[in-house]
Enzyme design. Structure first.
Site, PDB file in Angstrom:
ATOM      1  N   GLY A  12       0.781  -1.241   0.000  1.00  0.00           N
ATOM      2  CA  GLY A  12       0.000   0.000   0.000  1.00  0.00           C
ATOM      3  C   GLY A  12       0.809   1.287   0.000  1.00  0.00           C
ATOM      4  N   SER A  13       2.074   1.225  -0.442  1.00  0.00           N
ATOM      5  CA  SER A  13       2.866   2.470  -0.431  1.00  0.00           C
ATOM      6  C   SER A  13       2.331   3.480  -1.454  1.00  0.00           C
ATOM      7  CB  SER A  13       4.348   2.183  -0.675  1.00  0.00           C
ATOM      8  OG  SER A  13       4.563   1.703  -1.972  1.00  0.00           O
ATOM      9  N   LEU A  89      -6.851  -9.605 -11.702  1.00  0.00           N
ATOM     10  CA  LEU A  89      -7.282  -9.129 -13.016  1.00  0.00           C
ATOM     11  C   LEU A  89      -8.796  -8.940 -12.982  1.00  0.00           C
ATOM     12  CD1 LEU A  89      -6.103  -8.588 -15.865  1.00  0.00           C
ATOM     13  CD2 LEU A  89      -6.734 -10.941 -16.451  1.00  0.00           C
ATOM     14  N   ASN A 104      -4.419   2.245 -13.445  1.00  0.00           N
ATOM     15  CA  ASN A 104      -3.503   1.324 -12.750  1.00  0.00           C
ATOM     16  C   ASN A 104      -2.077   1.841 -12.879  1.00  0.00           C
ATOM     17  OD1 ASN A 104      -2.634  -1.161 -11.523  1.00  0.00           O
ATOM     18  ND2 ASN A 104      -2.029  -1.904 -13.538  1.00  0.00           N
ATOM     19  N   HIS A 106       1.885   0.385 -13.201  1.00  0.00           N
ATOM     20  CA  HIS A 106       2.654  -0.833 -13.467  1.00  0.00           C
ATOM     21  C   HIS A 106       4.145  -0.512 -13.351  1.00  0.00           C
ATOM     22  CE1 HIS A 106       3.351  -4.830 -14.905  1.00  0.00           C
ATOM     23  NE2 HIS A 106       4.257  -4.336 -15.727  1.00  0.00           N
TER      24      HIS A 106
HETATM   25  C1  GAR Z   1       3.831  -1.511  -7.208  1.00  0.00           C
HETATM   26  O1  GAR Z   1       5.190  -1.590  -7.592  1.00  0.00           O
HETATM   27  C2  GAR Z   1       2.938  -1.629  -8.414  1.00  0.00           C
HETATM   28  O2  GAR Z   1       3.465  -1.030  -9.558  1.00  0.00           O
HETATM   29  C3  GAR Z   1       2.861  -3.127  -8.573  1.00  0.00           C
HETATM   30  O3  GAR Z   1       2.731  -3.607  -7.272  1.00  0.00           O
HETATM   31  C4  GAR Z   1       3.458  -2.749  -6.383  1.00  0.00           C
HETATM   32  C5  GAR Z   1       2.562  -2.403  -5.224  1.00  0.00           C
HETATM   33  O4  GAR Z   1       3.253  -1.697  -4.261  1.00  0.00           O
HETATM   34  N1  GAR Z   1       1.772  -3.509  -9.408  1.00  0.00           N
HETATM   35  C6  GAR Z   1       1.839  -4.465 -10.322  1.00  0.00           C
HETATM   36  O5  GAR Z   1       2.818  -5.147 -10.495  1.00  0.00           O
HETATM   37  C7  GAR Z   1       0.576  -4.664 -11.134  1.00  0.00           C
HETATM   38  N2  GAR Z   1       0.809  -5.488 -12.259  1.00  0.00           N
HETATM   39  P1  GAR Z   1       2.476  -0.921  -3.106  1.00  0.00           P
HETATM   40  O6  GAR Z   1       1.442  -1.918  -2.565  1.00  0.00           O
HETATM   41  O7  GAR Z   1       3.522  -0.603  -2.102  1.00  0.00           O
HETATM   42  O8  GAR Z   1       1.817   0.278  -3.708  1.00  0.00           O
END
Ligand code: GAR
Length: 190
Positions: A12-13, A89, A104, A106
């Site tokens: 969740g950052s 998805l 989103n 990525h």
């Molecule tokens: C992030 O790096 C995001 O880009 C990735 O998951 C991480 C979540 O970090 N998403 C994907 O890979 C989607 N295909 P977070 O929970 O700390 O925001």
């Protein structure tokens, strides 16, 4: 004022970075929805004072989980739906219903390295330029229209951890910016 709901699956950052930036504007993050019960994003939501909802996917059909998400979205009626590390998805029915309203982030320069291992695959490639992509969500896996990308050039000497840190820094910079810009546009359209 325009409102967004954020969907997460873990740390969740990005959710936190968006909430902090949006709190400086007239807009509002109405809620966080997460499919993982023990996700750290719930701790962040509590600290940030954002209502948080757990919608499990485990042990049931995607359509049942999506029905619950859809009911929450119908009730909350956000202007924008923000996927931030949401690792499920969405079905074509959901993406069609909310077309143009779901975005989103990525951790790679799409169309390269879609899917769940964007950082590892970028790191393992011979690409010199790495980065992140904010895009609209369609029925495909990370195939929707690109809204913004941010990249950096690596020396080739960095570790995976160092690359990951740089990628997250790019995400935390551009995702809040894009969310606020879209909320500004959506507010003007009201
Ligand atoms: C992030 O790096 C995001 O880009 C990735 O998951 C991480 C979540 O970090 N998403 C994907 O890979 C989607 N295909 P977070 O929970 O700390 O925001």
């Amino acid at each position: 004022m325009a409102e967004a709901v954020i969907l997460t699956s873990g740390n969740g950052s990005n959710f936190q970075a968006i909430c902090e930036a949006v709190s400086e504007t007239e807009h509002k993050i109405a809620a966080m929805i997460c499919n993982k019960k023990d996700a750290y994003s719930f701790v962040r939501a509590e600290k940030l004072g954002i209502p948080a909802y757990h919608v499990p996917y485990l042990g049931r059909d995607r359509k049942d989980a999506e029905k619950e998400i859809d009911e929450l979205l119908t009730r909350l009626h956000p202007d924008l739906i923000v996927l931030a590390g949401f690792m499920k998805l969405l079905s074509p029915e959901m993406t069609k219903k909310y077309e143009g309203k779901i975005i989103n982030i990525h951790p790679a320069l799409l169309p390269k390295y879609p899917g769940t291992h964007g950082i590892e695959e970028s790191f393992a490639s011979s690409d010199k330029e790495l980065g992140v992509t904010v895009h609209y969500v369609d029925a495909g896996m990370d195939t929707g229209k690109v809204i913004r990308q941010k990249s950096f050039v690596r020396t080739g000497l960095e570790s995976l951890d160092e690359i990951e840190t740089r990628i997250h820094a790019c995400e935390h910079e551009i995702y809040p910016q894009v969310v606020i810009e879209l909320l500004n546009c959506l507010e003007e359209e009201k």
